[in-house]
Design a protein around this motif. Structure first.
Motif, PDB file in Angstrom:
ATOM      1  N   PHE A   1       0.864  -1.187   0.000  1.00 29.68           N
ATOM      2  CA  PHE A   1       0.000   0.000   0.000  1.00 29.68           C
ATOM      3  C   PHE A   1       0.895   1.230   0.000  1.00 29.68           C
ATOM      4  O   PHE A   1       2.011   1.219   0.523  1.00 29.68           O
ATOM      5  CB  PHE A   1      -0.971   0.017   1.177  1.00 29.68           C
ATOM      6  CG  PHE A   1      -0.380  -0.463   2.466  1.00 29.68           C
ATOM      7  CD1 PHE A   1      -0.392  -1.824   2.787  1.00 29.68           C
ATOM      8  CD2 PHE A   1       0.202   0.424   3.337  1.00 29.68           C
ATOM      9  CE1 PHE A   1       0.161  -2.275   3.969  1.00 29.68           C
ATOM     10  CE2 PHE A   1       0.758  -0.021   4.522  1.00 29.68           C
ATOM     11  CZ  PHE A   1       0.734  -1.375   4.846  1.00 29.68           C
ATOM     12  N   GLU A   2       0.382   2.280  -0.612  1.00 32.79           N
ATOM     13  CA  GLU A   2       1.186   3.494  -0.731  1.00 32.79           C
ATOM     14  C   GLU A   2       1.262   4.204   0.604  1.00 32.79           C
ATOM     15  O   GLU A   2       0.238   4.393   1.266  1.00 32.79           O
ATOM     16  CB  GLU A   2       0.585   4.438  -1.774  1.00 32.79           C
ATOM     17  CG  GLU A   2       0.945   4.044  -3.181  1.00 32.79           C
ATOM     18  CD  GLU A   2       0.721   5.164  -4.178  1.00 32.79           C
ATOM     19  OE1 GLU A   2       0.868   6.347  -3.807  1.00 32.79           O
ATOM     20  OE2 GLU A   2       0.380   4.830  -5.317  1.00 32.79           O
ATOM     21  N   VAL A   3       2.459   4.611   0.965  1.00 30.53           N
ATOM     22  CA  VAL A   3       2.629   5.320   2.235  1.00 30.53           C
ATOM     23  C   VAL A   3       1.783   6.592   2.227  1.00 30.53           C
ATOM     24  O   VAL A   3       1.186   6.963   3.238  1.00 30.53           O
ATOM     25  CB  VAL A   3       4.124   5.633   2.467  1.00 30.53           C
ATOM     26  CG1 VAL A   3       4.300   6.491   3.702  1.00 30.53           C
ATOM     27  CG2 VAL A   3       4.902   4.338   2.610  1.00 30.53           C
ATOM     28  N   ALA A   4       1.687   7.249   1.074  1.00 33.85           N
ATOM     29  CA  ALA A   4       0.905   8.495   1.003  1.00 33.85           C
ATOM     30  C   ALA A   4      -0.545   8.242   1.425  1.00 33.85           C
ATOM     31  O   ALA A   4      -1.145   9.054   2.133  1.00 33.85           O
ATOM     32  CB  ALA A   4       0.963   9.056  -0.408  1.00 33.85           C
ATOM     33  N   ASP A   5      -1.108   7.086   1.026  1.00 36.24           N
ATOM     34  CA  ASP A   5      -2.492   6.764   1.424  1.00 36.24           C
ATOM     35  C   ASP A   5      -2.554   6.460   2.913  1.00 36.24           C
ATOM     36  O   ASP A   5      -3.473   6.882   3.616  1.00 36.24           O
ATOM     37  CB  ASP A   5      -3.007   5.544   0.645  1.00 36.24           C
ATOM     38  CG  ASP A   5      -3.173   5.879  -0.827  1.00 36.24           C
ATOM     39  OD1 ASP A   5      -3.310   7.081  -1.137  1.00 36.24           O
ATOM     40  OD2 ASP A   5      -3.121   4.946  -1.653  1.00 36.24           O
ATOM     41  N   LEU A   6      -1.564   5.703   3.376  1.00 34.95           N
ATOM     42  CA  LEU A   6      -1.542   5.322   4.787  1.00 34.95           C
ATOM     43  C   LEU A   6      -1.471   6.560   5.687  1.00 34.95           C
ATOM     44  O   LEU A   6      -2.125   6.622   6.736  1.00 34.95           O
ATOM     45  CB  LEU A   6      -0.316   4.430   5.029  1.00 34.95           C
ATOM     46  CG  LEU A   6      -0.129   3.918   6.444  1.00 34.95           C
ATOM     47  CD1 LEU A   6      -1.212   2.920   6.796  1.00 34.95           C
ATOM     48  CD2 LEU A   6       1.244   3.277   6.601  1.00 34.95           C
TER      49      LEU A   6
ATOM     50  N   TYR B   1       2.848   7.455  10.697  1.00 34.16           N
ATOM     51  CA  TYR B   1       3.770   6.790   9.776  1.00 34.16           C
ATOM     52  C   TYR B   1       4.624   7.784   8.986  1.00 34.16           C
ATOM     53  O   TYR B   1       5.555   7.375   8.281  1.00 34.16           O
ATOM     54  CB  TYR B   1       3.012   5.860   8.823  1.00 34.16           C
ATOM     55  CG  TYR B   1       2.765   4.492   9.410  1.00 34.16           C
ATOM     56  CD1 TYR B   1       3.829   3.625   9.637  1.00 34.16           C
ATOM     57  CD2 TYR B   1       1.489   4.070   9.747  1.00 34.16           C
ATOM     58  CE1 TYR B   1       3.615   2.371  10.180  1.00 34.16           C
ATOM     59  CE2 TYR B   1       1.262   2.819  10.296  1.00 34.16           C
ATOM     60  CZ  TYR B   1       2.332   1.973  10.510  1.00 34.16           C
ATOM     61  OH  TYR B   1       2.132   0.739  11.051  1.00 34.16           O
ATOM     62  N   ALA B   2       4.317   9.080   9.123  1.00 35.73           N
ATOM     63  CA  ALA B   2       5.143  10.083   8.444  1.00 35.73           C
ATOM     64  C   ALA B   2       6.609   9.938   8.828  1.00 35.73           C
ATOM     65  O   ALA B   2       7.514  10.244   8.047  1.00 35.73           O
ATOM     66  CB  ALA B   2       4.648  11.484   8.785  1.00 35.73           C
ATOM     67  N   LYS B   3       6.863   9.438  10.030  1.00 33.14           N
ATOM     68  CA  LYS B   3       8.248   9.220  10.490  1.00 33.14           C
ATOM     69  C   LYS B   3       9.034   8.327   9.535  1.00 33.14           C
ATOM     70  O   LYS B   3      10.251   8.389   9.485  1.00 33.14           O
ATOM     71  CB  LYS B   3       8.249   8.502  11.856  1.00 33.14           C
ATOM     72  CG  LYS B   3       7.601   9.270  12.948  1.00 33.14           C
ATOM     73  CD  LYS B   3       8.652   9.986  13.761  1.00 33.14           C
ATOM     74  CE  LYS B   3       8.060  11.076  14.607  1.00 33.14           C
ATOM     75  NZ  LYS B   3       8.528  12.386  14.344  1.00 33.14           N
ATOM     76  N   LEU B   4       8.326   7.429   8.872  1.00 38.80           N
ATOM     77  CA  LEU B   4       9.028   6.484   8.003  1.00 38.80           C
ATOM     78  C   LEU B   4       8.850   6.827   6.523  1.00 38.80           C
ATOM     79  O   LEU B   4       9.337   6.128   5.655  1.00 38.80           O
ATOM     80  CB  LEU B   4       8.510   5.057   8.263  1.00 38.80           C
ATOM     81  CG  LEU B   4       8.686   4.552   9.695  1.00 38.80           C
ATOM     82  CD1 LEU B   4       7.998   3.217   9.871  1.00 38.80           C
ATOM     83  CD2 LEU B   4      10.154   4.432  10.049  1.00 38.80           C
ATOM     84  N   ALA B   5       8.146   7.926   6.262  1.00 44.00           N
ATOM     85  CA  ALA B   5       7.796   8.218   4.866  1.00 44.00           C
ATOM     86  C   ALA B   5       8.890   8.985   4.150  1.00 44.00           C
ATOM     87  O   ALA B   5       9.105   8.802   2.955  1.00 44.00           O
ATOM     88  CB  ALA B   5       6.490   9.001   4.820  1.00 44.00           C
ATOM     89  N   GLU B   6       9.571   9.854   4.833  1.00 41.59           N
ATOM     90  CA  GLU B   6      10.531  10.732   4.183  1.00 41.59           C
ATOM     91  C   GLU B   6      11.781  10.815   5.042  1.00 41.59           C
ATOM     92  O   GLU B   6      11.687  10.994   6.253  1.00 41.59           O
ATOM     93  CB  GLU B   6       9.888  12.127   4.030  1.00 41.59           C
ATOM     94  CG  GLU B   6      10.575  13.041   3.042  1.00 41.59           C
ATOM     95  CD  GLU B   6      10.486  12.568   1.605  1.00 41.59           C
ATOM     96  OE1 GLU B   6      11.548  12.313   1.018  1.00 41.59           O
ATOM     97  OE2 GLU B   6       9.368  12.426   1.084  1.00 41.59           O
TER      98      GLU B   6
END
Ligand SMILES: Cc1cc2nc3c(=O)[nH]c(=O)nc-3n(C[C@H](O)[C@H](O)[C@H](O)COP(=O)(O)OP(=O)(O)OC[C@H]3O[C@@H](n4cnc5c(N)ncnc54)[C@H](O)[C@@H]3O)c2cc1C
Length: 465
Positions: free
Chosen positions: A311-316, A323-328
């Protein structure tokens, strides 16, 4: 001491010579406290040279440090002398957009470099670790770290085009193309002297500037998470994704990371049906069509290896902003840094893919036997030529029994990875001893000769290797 402090004051000014060494004697790990006489904070490469000459004349040890977050006790002064705090050398000296490299000083941080590139060279990127944004780009490269483009381009030592360093006696040396050309375009085709400063933990010299490769920033990108229910499936998927040469990043964290992200600290339990691990996958491309083809290929590979659909992190993030901590990247993993009691330690290692599953199982079992959650971070590196195994433990630094347990398990983990053909990176003093005990005598001899040549009195960051 008075004479030393006075000599240092004459170089950097009184406000940059600090008698209170306490903040530099410990770090987040279980490493015992060190000792030092004075902290000095130069602002330029010339001031570093002057400080090293003063230290040399007096035969004192010198320990360089930037943020001190290497997670292996490597910047704790072990034999007294001078702590060389390099945070004031924080200039981004040059961005060469044609040859795609940046020249930075030791105090330049990941947060600073990313902001600079976004503003000044938005078509280029560097590779970022899970390390906090206030840590040193240079230290991470010199330590052969692993960042989010290391699947494509290997450990960060390979990103170094060349460097300038001050040796133990104050001599200034240069390596890489920049030693000959006015463009620091690469390391070839000269004798590769840059390696003398990579993974040597400050024992061969103090680097004052470094040329690091940049990469083109792809126009299109999606970041995914995907759940794997066992290590074999996760490894199969990572291996296959890596071998296509089509993906920017593929990595893994086991389930305790997910629980800790949501604030759990102790007594972690994996519920029935919960995945063993999640993979993070970066798919990038130069065009929408290329991205679509890569997305399809990745979905197929995950499916073929029994990993759940991604699943796309952007959707999550819309559902679960944490979960932004792991997105960028770079990012601050505060669930690691703010663990109650402040202790964080790990054994990280690089090694052969075909022993990854066995090594992972062994390390996770050792963590659990010692009373810690089975927390593993991993990644294929350099197109799949080798893999990462990094076993993580958070602990209470005030609890002597727990600290001792961490110390013991880190030693066992270092042995376990070595047993599987893996080699610890950023090796703590304890892990380094275990590495050298097993190394070929010819390696140990050559390393001793290099140190004898560059630092005959053993004063440069003593206590390492
Ligand atoms: C939560 C967390 C996550 C992390 N994730 C990652 C990750 O994903 N990948 C990764 O690679 N690392 C990771 N790290 C480790 C580490 O933070 C980075 O590699 C970081 O860049 C080290 O920078 P520092 O400023 O803390 O270095 P320091 O600890 O200050 O220095 C590191 C070593 O380099 C030496 N040194 C410093 N400057 C010089 C110099 N100019 N010349 C010679 N020697 C020098 C020091 O003496 C020391 O031995 C993580 C750390 C934390 C806390």
């Amino acid at each position: 001491m008075g004479g030393l402090a006075q000599a240092l004051v004459e170089v950097v000014g009184p406000e940059h010579v600090q008698r209170d060494v306490t903040p530099f004697l410990t770090d987040v790990t279980e490493a015992p406290p060190g000792h030092a006489d004075v902290v000095v904070r130069p602002a330029t490469a010339d001031e570093v040279v002057a400080v090293i000459r003063i230290v040399h004349e007096r035969g004192l040890p010198v320990t360089p440090v930037v943020a001190g977050y290497n997670v292996a006790g490597l910047a704790i002064p072990r034999r007294g002398g001078v702590v060389l705090d390099l945070t004031r050398l924080d200039r981004i000296i040059e961005v060469d957009r044609e040859s795609m490299y940046v020249v930075v000083e030791p105090g330049v941080t990941f947060g600073q470099l990313k902001a600079h590139l976004d503003a000044e060279a938005p078509e280029l990127v560097y590779a970022y670790p899970f390390a906090p944004p206030f840590t040193s780009v240079m230290a991470n490269a010199l330590l052969d770290g692993l960042n989010n483009l290391s699947l494509r381009h290997g450990a960060m030592g390979l990103w170094i085009n060349g460097l300038e360093a001050v040796l133990a006696d104050g001599t200034v040396v240069r390596t890489g193309a920049g030693a000959v050309s006015d463009v620091w375009f690469g390391r070839a085709p000269l004798p590769d002297l840059t390696g003398l400063f990579v993974s040597t933990q400050g024992t061969t010299g103090v680097v004052t500037r470094i040329a690091l490769q940049l990469q083109p920033k792809p126009e299109h990108r999606v970041r995914w998470f995907a759940f794997a229910h066992d290590l074999g499936a996760a490894h199969g998927a990572m291996r296959a994704l890596a071998r296509t040469g089509s993906f920017d990043d593929v990595g893994l964290m086991t389930w305790p990371a997910g629980k800790m992200l949501f604030g759990a600290t102790r007594g972690l339990v994996r519920d029935d049906g919960e995945p063993m691990a999640f993979l993070f996958i970066d798919v990038t491309a130069a065009s929408a069509a290329e991205l679509a083809a890569r997305v399809e290929m990745a979905r197929q590979i995950l499916h073929d290896h029994g990993v759940e659909p991604p699943f796309e992190v952007a959707d999550l993030l819309k559902l679960v902003p944490k979960y932004a901590k792991l997105a960028e990247l770079p990012t601050t993993l505060d669930f690691l840094l703010d663990f109650p009691g402040g202790g964080l330690s790990w054994v990280g290692s690089y090694g052969p893919g075909d022993r990854w599953v066995a090594g992972a199982e062994k390390g996770l079992a050792l963590l659990e036997e010692a009373g810690f959650p089975p927390f593993l971070v991993a990644r294929p590196m350099a197109g799949g030529h080798y893999f990462v195994l990094r076993f993580v433990a958070c602990f209470d630094k005030a609890d002597a029994e727990e600290v001792e347990r961490v110390r013991t398990v880190m030693g066992r983990l270092a042995d376990a990875v070595l047993d599987h053909g893996y080699v610890p990176y950023k090796a703590s003093a304890d892990a380094a001893r275990r590495v050298l005990d097993r190394a070929h005598p010819g390696f140990v001899d050559l390393w001793a000769r290099v140190r004898q040549a560059l630092d005959p009195d053993g004063r440069m960051n003593p206590g390492r290797w």
